[in-house]
Design an enzyme around this catalytic site. Structure first.
Site, PDB file in Angstrom:
ATOM      1  N   LYS A 111       0.827  -1.218   0.000  1.00 47.01           N
ATOM      2  CA  LYS A 111       0.000   0.000   0.000  1.00 47.01           C
ATOM      3  C   LYS A 111       0.855   1.258   0.000  1.00 47.01           C
ATOM      4  O   LYS A 111       0.483   2.258  -0.608  1.00 47.01           O
ATOM      5  CB  LYS A 111      -0.974  -0.004   1.195  1.00 47.01           C
ATOM      6  CG  LYS A 111      -2.038  -1.093   1.061  1.00 47.01           C
ATOM      7  CD  LYS A 111      -3.297  -0.834   1.860  1.00 47.01           C
ATOM      8  CE  LYS A 111      -4.347  -1.878   1.493  1.00 47.01           C
ATOM      9  NZ  LYS A 111      -5.553  -1.845   2.296  1.00 47.01           N
ATOM     10  N   LYS A 192      -5.625 -10.498  -5.968  1.00 47.48           N
ATOM     11  CA  LYS A 192      -6.711 -10.664  -4.992  1.00 47.48           C
ATOM     12  C   LYS A 192      -7.927  -9.781  -5.347  1.00 47.48           C
ATOM     13  O   LYS A 192      -7.753  -8.629  -5.736  1.00 47.48           O
ATOM     14  CB  LYS A 192      -6.156 -10.267  -3.620  1.00 47.48           C
ATOM     15  CG  LYS A 192      -7.156 -10.236  -2.494  1.00 47.48           C
ATOM     16  CD  LYS A 192      -6.511  -9.757  -1.203  1.00 47.48           C
ATOM     17  CE  LYS A 192      -6.851  -8.310  -0.929  1.00 47.48           C
ATOM     18  NZ  LYS A 192      -7.509  -8.026   0.337  1.00 47.48           N
ATOM     19  N   LYS A 195     -11.706  -4.775  -2.311  1.00 45.82           N
ATOM     20  CA  LYS A 195     -12.674  -3.690  -2.224  1.00 45.82           C
ATOM     21  C   LYS A 195     -12.203  -2.435  -2.926  1.00 45.82           C
ATOM     22  O   LYS A 195     -12.963  -1.724  -3.539  1.00 45.82           O
ATOM     23  CB  LYS A 195     -12.825  -3.317  -0.745  1.00 45.82           C
ATOM     24  CG  LYS A 195     -14.096  -3.782  -0.109  1.00 45.82           C
ATOM     25  CD  LYS A 195     -14.244  -3.104   1.236  1.00 45.82           C
ATOM     26  CE  LYS A 195     -13.851  -3.994   2.360  1.00 45.82           C
ATOM     27  NZ  LYS A 195     -12.967  -3.530   3.356  1.00 45.82           N
TER      28      LYS A 195
HETATM   29  P1  ATP Z   1      -9.070  -3.164   0.796  1.00 41.27           P
HETATM   30  O1  ATP Z   1      -9.105  -3.363  -0.679  1.00 41.27           O
HETATM   31  O2  ATP Z   1      -9.690  -1.882   1.256  1.00 41.27           O
HETATM   32  O3  ATP Z   1      -7.731  -3.449   1.404  1.00 41.27           O
HETATM   33  P2  ATP Z   1     -10.133  -5.762   1.301  1.00 41.27           P
HETATM   34  O4  ATP Z   1     -11.088  -6.150   0.233  1.00 41.27           O
HETATM   35  O5  ATP Z   1      -8.794  -6.376   1.289  1.00 41.27           O
HETATM   36  O6  ATP Z   1     -10.053  -4.205   1.399  1.00 41.27           O
HETATM   37  P3  ATP Z   1     -10.485  -5.939   4.176  1.00 41.27           P
HETATM   38  O7  ATP Z   1     -11.482  -5.094   4.876  1.00 41.27           O
HETATM   39  O8  ATP Z   1      -9.046  -5.563   4.271  1.00 41.27           O
HETATM   40  O9  ATP Z   1     -10.882  -6.059   2.645  1.00 41.27           O
HETATM   41  O10 ATP Z   1     -10.641  -7.449   4.609  1.00 41.27           O
HETATM   42  C1  ATP Z   1     -11.727  -7.984   5.307  1.00 41.27           C
HETATM   43  C2  ATP Z   1     -11.548  -9.470   5.422  1.00 41.27           C
HETATM   44  O11 ATP Z   1     -11.772 -10.082   4.171  1.00 41.27           O
HETATM   45  C3  ATP Z   1     -10.157  -9.918   5.862  1.00 41.27           C
HETATM   46  O12 ATP Z   1     -10.280 -11.035   6.715  1.00 41.27           O
HETATM   47  C4  ATP Z   1      -9.512 -10.328   4.597  1.00 41.27           C
HETATM   48  O13 ATP Z   1      -8.503 -11.293   4.792  1.00 41.27           O
HETATM   49  C5  ATP Z   1     -10.690 -10.921   3.839  1.00 41.27           C
HETATM   50  N1  ATP Z   1     -10.496 -10.814   2.403  1.00 41.27           N
HETATM   51  C6  ATP Z   1     -10.293  -9.679   1.707  1.00 41.27           C
HETATM   52  N2  ATP Z   1     -10.180  -9.936   0.406  1.00 41.27           N
HETATM   53  C7  ATP Z   1     -10.290 -11.279   0.273  1.00 41.27           C
HETATM   54  C8  ATP Z   1     -10.242 -12.171  -0.832  1.00 41.27           C
HETATM   55  N3  ATP Z   1     -10.067 -11.722  -2.067  1.00 41.27           N
HETATM   56  N4  ATP Z   1     -10.408 -13.487  -0.607  1.00 41.27           N
HETATM   57  C9  ATP Z   1     -10.598 -13.968   0.633  1.00 41.27           C
HETATM   58  N5  ATP Z   1     -10.650 -13.172   1.735  1.00 41.27           N
HETATM   59  C10 ATP Z   1     -10.502 -11.851   1.555  1.00 41.27           C
END
Ligand code: ATP
Ligand code: LTN
Length: 326
Positions: A111, A192, A195
């Site tokens: 990041k 991955k 969000k």
């Molecule tokens: P950002 O893009 O803002 O970093 P994010 O999509 O990674 O957000 P988080 O809020 O950081 O989401 O993660 C929430 C939960 O979802 C965490 O436990 C994270 O490990 C899980 N998670 C996020 N993305 C994935 C994915 N692609 N597959 C499985 N688990 C996920």
């Protein structure tokens, strides 16, 4: 009873990856463990947030937790910023964490490389996460693969602190499911599903229009082999769709390889699209019933009261052993 805890950041509408990696697991564990589920709004502000969006996302995330099947009678649900002990403990833990350790966190490296002006909070973020966990004597932390390193750091901090000050913290363990560990982006299945991804086509959000969701799956990147089997390295697109279907339908991937062995990609994708659309339309129906209901504040008030009481006891203990205050 063993305790389980996880949090999600209110940084936008949650994705199918978040649902599978974190929420779906909590739905299972709520029947087996004492469960804590919170909204990590303090983590969200490590990157810039629009204040109106943030507030909207906090409520929306709570309604989504419930719509997905999180039972407020089986979970302690709260907002991180409603409980000041999280940040209080985080400071003490920061003073027991090495700069070098935090520099090795891959999420930070990722990041911070995207933005020259990143905040100090982005760097210390994993310590706040350790505080979130260590305040409540948590046994298990269900997360996606991207957060495993942070939970391991929480373990290291707990072990080191205990060595120095006595047996204060329970040492937590990350909990990962095999299939749901990492749901990949539909357009670039080597990345991955996230969000904060810029390309909307690769990401399924729980409040997306159902037809758009189907379209995204039908146009997911695959390969030219036209055979359906699991091979994340050489067939990441197909393997990702197999993972998604497997978690939603609760059927092991091995069985699915057999079920889909005579399918072409188009028919396979249609089946995956229908499964995802069914799941998400169900969630949306519940979400829109909940989003303006008073029950949301009642749940948050209750969670705030319970966790403040519990956290205060642990925090006072930590202050005492460290020698802070009077
Ligand atoms: P950002 O893009 O803002 O970093 P994010 O999509 O990674 O957000 P988080 O809020 O950081 O989401 O993660 C929430 C939960 O979802 C965490 O436990 C994270 O490990 C899980 N998670 C996020 N993305 C994935 C994915 N692609 N597959 C499985 N688990 C996920
Ligand atoms: N950093 C996590 C959210 C999070 C969390 C936690 C998860 C904050 N504190 C404690 C598990 C336990 C994320 O971005 N997904």
């Amino acid at each position: 009873m063993k305790k389980v805890l996880t949090g999600l950041q209110p940084t936008g509408v949650i994705t199918l990856g978040n649902y599978i990696g974190a929420i779906k697991q909590m739905i299972k564990y709520q029947n087996e463990y004492e469960s804590y589920l919170f909204i990590a709004d303090m983590h969200a502000i490590t990157i810039n947030q629009d204040k109106n969006e943030l507030r909207k996302n906090i409520k929306s995330l709570l309604a989504l937790y419930l719509a997905c099947g999180i039972d407020p009678n089986k979970n302690i649900i709260y907002i991180q910023s409603d409980n000041e002990y999280h940040t209080n403990l985080s400071w003490i833990l920061e003073c027991n964490t090495y700069f070098g350790e935090l520099s090795r966190m891959t999420q930070f490296k990722d990041k911070s490389s995207k933005n020259e002006n990143f905040s100090a909070g982005l760097f210390t973020y994993p310590v706040l996460m350790a505080a979130d966990i260590l305040l409540y004597d948590i046994d298990y932390v269900p997360v996606g693969l991207d957060q495993k390193q942070h939970v391991e750091l929480a373990r290291d901090i707990a072990i080191r602190f205990n060595k120095k000050y006595g047996d204060i913290f329970k040492v937590p363990e990350p909990l990962l499911t095999k299939e749901g560990t990492k749901i990949m982006d539909l357009v670039d299945p080597t990345k991955k599903m996230s969000k904060s991804s810029i390309n909307q086509k690769g990401v399924i959000r729980l409040l997306d229009n159902i037809d758009d969701i189907k379209k995204k799956i039908l146009s997911a990147t695959t390969d030219s082999d036209n055979k359906i089997y699991y091979d994340m390295e050489n067939k990441p697109g197909i393997s990702n769709l197999l993972n998604i279907y497997s978690v939603i339908k609760e059927i092991p991937v091995k069985e699915l390889e057999n079920k889909f062995k005579d399918y072409n990609y188009k028919d396979f994708k249609e089946e995956v699209a229908d499964a995802v659309a069914d799941l998400i339309s169900n969630i949306q129906e519940k979400y829109y019933r909940l989003i303006n209901s008073d029950i949301l504040n009642e749940i948050l008030d209750k969670g705030m009261d319970i966790t403040r009481k519990q956290a205060k006891i642990k925090y006072e203990k930590v202050k005492e052993v460290v020698g802070l205050g009077r």
